[in-house]
Design a protein around this motif. Structure first.
Motif, PDB file in Angstrom:
ATOM      1  N   LEU A 128      43.534  46.189  52.503  1.00  0.00           N
ATOM      2  CA  LEU A 128      42.858  45.458  51.661  1.00  0.00           C
ATOM      3  C   LEU A 128      43.031  45.903  50.328  1.00  0.00           C
ATOM      4  N   ILE A 129      42.975  47.105  50.083  1.00  0.00           N
ATOM      5  CA  ILE A 129      43.133  47.805  48.951  1.00  0.00           C
ATOM      6  C   ILE A 129      44.542  47.410  48.267  1.00  0.00           C
ATOM      7  N   LYS A 130      45.732  47.750  49.243  1.00  0.00           N
ATOM      8  CA  LYS A 130      46.898  47.581  48.734  1.00  0.00           C
ATOM      9  C   LYS A 130      47.239  46.041  48.508  1.00  0.00           C
ATOM     10  N   LEU A 131      46.593  45.408  49.441  1.00  0.00           N
ATOM     11  CA  LEU A 131      46.698  43.728  48.909  1.00  0.00           C
ATOM     12  C   LEU A 131      46.212  43.327  47.752  1.00  0.00           C
ATOM     13  N   SER A 132      44.950  43.867  47.311  1.00  0.00           N
ATOM     14  CA  SER A 132      44.294  43.477  46.019  1.00  0.00           C
ATOM     15  C   SER A 132      45.128  44.030  44.785  1.00  0.00           C
ATOM     16  N   GLU A 133      45.937  45.298  45.128  1.00  0.00           N
ATOM     17  CA  GLU A 133      46.569  45.812  43.885  1.00  0.00           C
ATOM     18  C   GLU A 133      47.928  44.859  43.576  1.00  0.00           C
TER      19      GLU A 133
ATOM     20  N   LEU B 199      48.144  41.908  44.359  1.00  0.00           N
ATOM     21  CA  LEU B 199      47.943  40.800  43.778  1.00  0.00           C
ATOM     22  C   LEU B 199      47.648  40.787  42.237  1.00  0.00           C
ATOM     23  N   ARG B 200      46.910  41.979  41.877  1.00  0.00           N
ATOM     24  CA  ARG B 200      46.412  42.304  40.601  1.00  0.00           C
ATOM     25  C   ARG B 200      47.816  42.095  39.720  1.00  0.00           C
TER      26      ARG B 200
END
Length: 355
Positions: free
Chosen positions: A202-207, A209-210
């Motif tokens: 989830l952290i990688k996905l949010s990064e 997307l950002r």
């Protein structure tokens, strides 16, 4: 549209030289008040002779555009324009002399004609030579302005295409199967009590997307910045392709080299989608860069099926957009090649090397 524009320019030229005729006839009139001159007569004469320059102006503009006097062609331009200017001014002054000879009513008097020509040559030659060069200068200014406007419009077009490309990249990256597969992997990890893995995904996905949504909108960015972005994408892909090995082979002097932003992600995505994911033993993905003869060579290599016959006719949206962007940004100074190499496929980009 072009006809209308040409008509406006021609009418503008007529207006300019009519104003010049108005100014010079008034000046001659004021100088000759003691002889009771006819202003109308002076104006008609000046209008006639100045409109000769009006007729010659489009030709001089053409010659100025054909033989420019700029930093690269300074001496060549002068060698062309000086003789032409001399010839035009002499012919112009001869015509001017004929007009005044006609006004005097003694056309056959060659002595009077020569006297007028000598008078005008000694007093007006340098002035009309300057007029010719001034017209060349105005033509240059118009050409430079047109080129500047064209570059500005091209820059605006490129900016719009870049934004469109970014949106297309985001769309491709956020296709339902990509996002759903990532979320399914997160759910599966939670069910298997692998909460730390789920959190990291989830952290990688949010990064990812950002960066995709907020990252720079500059036309070109350093290669290292582009690699950082691609690595975030690959970190997510590795959860689905656990055996995939990633190799970066970047020469140190390439990391600051400027490349089109978001240019590598579609190539890397194709390498995984059409290469690594197609064969079980396909694992290797390599991204490299090197310099040679003022060129920056970037490659993306993947293990997997070789290129099929007729693959060029089946380029996907990502590759077509990449080719189009390179053509728009660098014209013929950039190129892209797809090759079957060893047990896989390599995409090569050749770009101008600049920092």
């Amino acid at each position: 549209m072009l006809v209308h524009k040409g008509r406006k320019i021609y009418l503008g030229l007529i207006g300019v030289w009519t104003l010049v005729a108005l100014f010079t006839s008034t000046q001659l009139y004021l100088k000759s008040l003691d002889t009771d001159p006819s202003w109308i007569k002076l104006f008609l004469v000046q209008l006639l002779v100045w409109q000769v320059w009006g007729l010659l102006t489009p030709l001089i503009f053409f010659l100025g555009k054909r033989f420019r006097i700029d930093r690269q062609t300074y001496f060549r331009g002068l060698l062309v324009h000086i003789p032409i200017a001399l010839a035009m001014v002499v012919l112009y002054l001869l015509f001017y002399s004929l007009i005044w000879n006609l006004i005097e009513g003694d056309v056959s008097n060659s002595n009077l004609l020569f006297a007028y020509f000598k008078l005008f040559f000694l007093n007006l030659f340098h002035w009309h030579f300057f007029i010719y060069m001034a017209i060349v200068g105005v033509g240059h200014a118009m050409t430079y302005y047109g080129e500047l406007r064209a570059r500005e419009l091209e820059a605006v077009k490129l900016e719009k295409e870049l934004l469109f490309s970014q949106l297309n990249t985001l769309k491709a990256q956020l296709e339902p199967h990509f996002l759903f597969n990532t979320l399914n992997n997160v759910i599966s990890s939670i069910k298997q009590d692998k909460s730390e893995t789920a959190i990291q995904m989830l952290i990688k996905l949010s990064e990812f997307l950002r960066v995709t949504l907020v990252e720079t909108r500059q036309e070109e960015i350093p290669l290292q910045m582009e690699i950082d972005f691609v690595q975030k994408y690959l970190e997510i892909e590795q959860y689905r392709n656990k055996n995939m090995s990633i190799l970066l082979a970047l020469e140190e002097n390439t990391k600051k080299a400027l490349i089109p932003s978001f240019i590598l992600q579609p190539l890397v995505e194709n390498a995984i989608k059409h290469g690594i994911s197609k064969l079980e033993h396909a694992q290797k993905l390599e991204i490299g860069a090197e310099t040679s003869k003022n060129k920056l060579r970037i490659w993306v290599y993947n293990e997997g099926p070789s290129l099929k016959k007729g693959f060029r006719e089946k380029y996907g949206i990502g590759l077509r957009n990449t080719i189009k962007r390179l053509e728009k940004l660098y014209k013929e100074k950039a190129s892209i090649h797809l090759l079957s190499v060893n047990d896989g496929v390599m995409v090569e980009l050749f770009l101008p090397y600049k920092i």
